[in-house]
Design an enzyme around this catalytic site. Structure first.
Site, PDB file in Angstrom:
ATOM      1  N   CYS A  67       6.171  -1.232   2.349  1.00 54.29           N
ATOM      2  CA  CYS A  67       4.779  -1.652   2.176  1.00 54.29           C
ATOM      3  C   CYS A  67       4.063  -1.671   3.527  1.00 54.29           C
ATOM      4  O   CYS A  67       4.630  -2.084   4.541  1.00 54.29           O
ATOM      5  CB  CYS A  67       4.743  -3.035   1.541  1.00 54.29           C
ATOM      6  SG  CYS A  67       3.092  -3.748   1.392  1.00 54.29           S
ATOM      7  N   CYS A 372     -13.872 -10.588  12.903  1.00 57.48           N
ATOM      8  CA  CYS A 372     -12.579 -10.051  12.468  1.00 57.48           C
ATOM      9  C   CYS A 372     -12.171  -8.873  13.347  1.00 57.48           C
ATOM     10  O   CYS A 372     -11.235  -8.149  13.015  1.00 57.48           O
ATOM     11  CB  CYS A 372     -12.635  -9.635  11.005  1.00 57.48           C
ATOM     12  SG  CYS A 372     -13.863  -8.358  10.649  1.00 57.48           S
TER      13      CYS A 372
END
Length: 414
Positions: A67, A372
């Site tokens: 993943c 961010c």
């Protein structure tokens, strides 16, 4: 096979081995490790850990290594959080900025309330949901995820059934943007082919809606357009309860959001009038309104409408004035911000160069930047510093656990 020693972890989360021919990147490795593999285009493939770092720990995800979501799950907490702090320091240093950088605020596993699950049909016709594999478009099927809220993971079978209805066109590659809200799961689906397929057929819509009812979703929407709503999805922002717009933005982890709001509130204490720019549906607006009147602005009309509707849900707040406005094309000017003595801005990853230039010429004494992206934050910070502000401190926040992403809150004062 070649052998290297990893000297550091780079900004994307890969280990880096310095060589005379340039850096070699090796995924899922740590500083000090001796590794072996084949070099292909500057990357080490088929990596074998010869000498592991003492900071290496056992990963907890069954999808680890395949993943693409948790590239740093094998790193012990302290050096991992210190690395995130250092990423902020490096970004600021590139702009010649030095300041206090507080320890990274950690977030616990099992707390992410927003995930994007991609849907595909396998060769045998089965529908699967998952995350993208590392450096690939291939999907890794997910049944467990230590990062996500367990209530989302328990809904995977039901969400898979919903996804099946959106796979009727061969060019569709649906993504289910799943959010846990106060009233249950809110799912917005994107990636459905519309140009050649004409959109979702009436039959597929009926199947999707029926599956949504069986799953007890609060709402199911397609690219922001509601297909069915059993209950209005709501979230709490400070003292207010706000109806979340379909497909609307929401901070991914409540604990990370709380840490950022707490620091913004502490910075604006005593302000007489506050501006909240790139406000969304009011993540910071409502807590700020417990301090002083707030001017709020964001490009999302749906977000602003939700914010306005939420004003009547709470008591004890000062006045809130909200405007739908594209702050990239039409930033608020010193005239618009007249009387404002504290400003909070939380732009997308691209930062807010034009809006920051306007903030720099206001009379505000306090500015709080939420970001961010440490690189664009540093660029915008340089503009404010050049205008006479001092960056007092920055707090990194580990909102996206075990990833290379870093959120932060920076406090500027004149």
């Amino acid at each position: 096979m070649q052998t290297f020693t990893i000297s550091r972890v780079g900004g994307q989360g890969d280990g880096v081995a310095e060589t005379p021919d340039g850096p070699i990147f090796a995924g899922l490795t740590l500083p000090g490790e001796t590794v072996r593999g084949e070099v292909v285009d500057g990357r080490l493939e088929q990596v074998e850990i010869v000498t592991p770092s003492p900071d290496r720990i056992a990963p907890v995800s069954p999808q680890y290594g395949d993943c693409g979501g948790c590239s740093l799950q094998h790193w012990a907490d302290k050096p991992y959080l210190d690395w995130k702090q250092d990423q902020v320091r490096l970004a600021l240093a590139r702009e010649g900025i030095e300041t206090e950088i507080e320890p990274t605020v950690a977030t616990p596993p099992g707390t992410r309330r927003r995930v994007a699950l991609h849907a595909r049909r396998t060769e045998d016709g089965r529908v699967m949901l998952g995350f993208k594999a590392r450096r690939s478009w291939r999907l890794v099927e997910v049944r467990e995820c230590p990062v996500a809220d367990p209530r989302i993971m328990r809904a995977i079978p039901a969400l898979t059934e919903i996804a099946a209805a959106f796979l009727e066109h061969p060019k569709s590659a649906p993504s289910l943007h799943v959010t846990w809200t106060l009233t249950g799961l809110d799912v917005d689906v994107t990636g459905v082919e519309r140009r050649s397929g004409g959109g979702l057929s009436a039959d597929a819509q009926r199947r999707a809606i029926a599956a949504a009812h069986r799953a007890d979703l609060a709402r199911l929407s397609l690219a922001g357009d509601t297909l069915v709503m059993a209950r209005q999805p709501t979230v709490a922002f400070g003292p207010a309860t706000v109806a979340l717009p379909a497909g609307g933005f929401l901070q991914a982890v409540p604990q990370a959001e709380a840490a950022m709001v707490e620091r913004a509130l502490a910075a604006v204490k005593g302000a007489k009038k506050i501006a909240d720019l790139f406000c969304g549906a009011g993540t910071f607006t409502f807590p700020l309104a417990t301090v002083a009147p707030v001017i709020a602005a964001d490009a999302s009309k749906a977000g602003i409408e939700a914010l306005k509707a939420g004003v009547g849900s709470a008591k004890g707040m000062k006045a809130i004035t909200a405007e739908a406005r594209d702050l990239f094309r039409r930033p608020l000017t010193p005239y618009d911000l007249k009387g404002v003595d504290a400003i909070v801005f939380d732009p997308p990853r691209a930062g807010a160069a034009d809006q920051t230039a306007q903030i720099a010429t206001t009379k505000a004494g306090v500015v709080v930047g939420v970001s961010c992206n440490p690189q664009t934050f540093a660029r915008d910070a340089r503009v404010l510093i050049n205008a006479g502000f001092r960056l007092e401190r920055v707090t990194p926040v580990d909102q996206f656990l075990w990833s290379s992403h870093v959120e932060l809150v920076g406090v500027f004062k004149r």
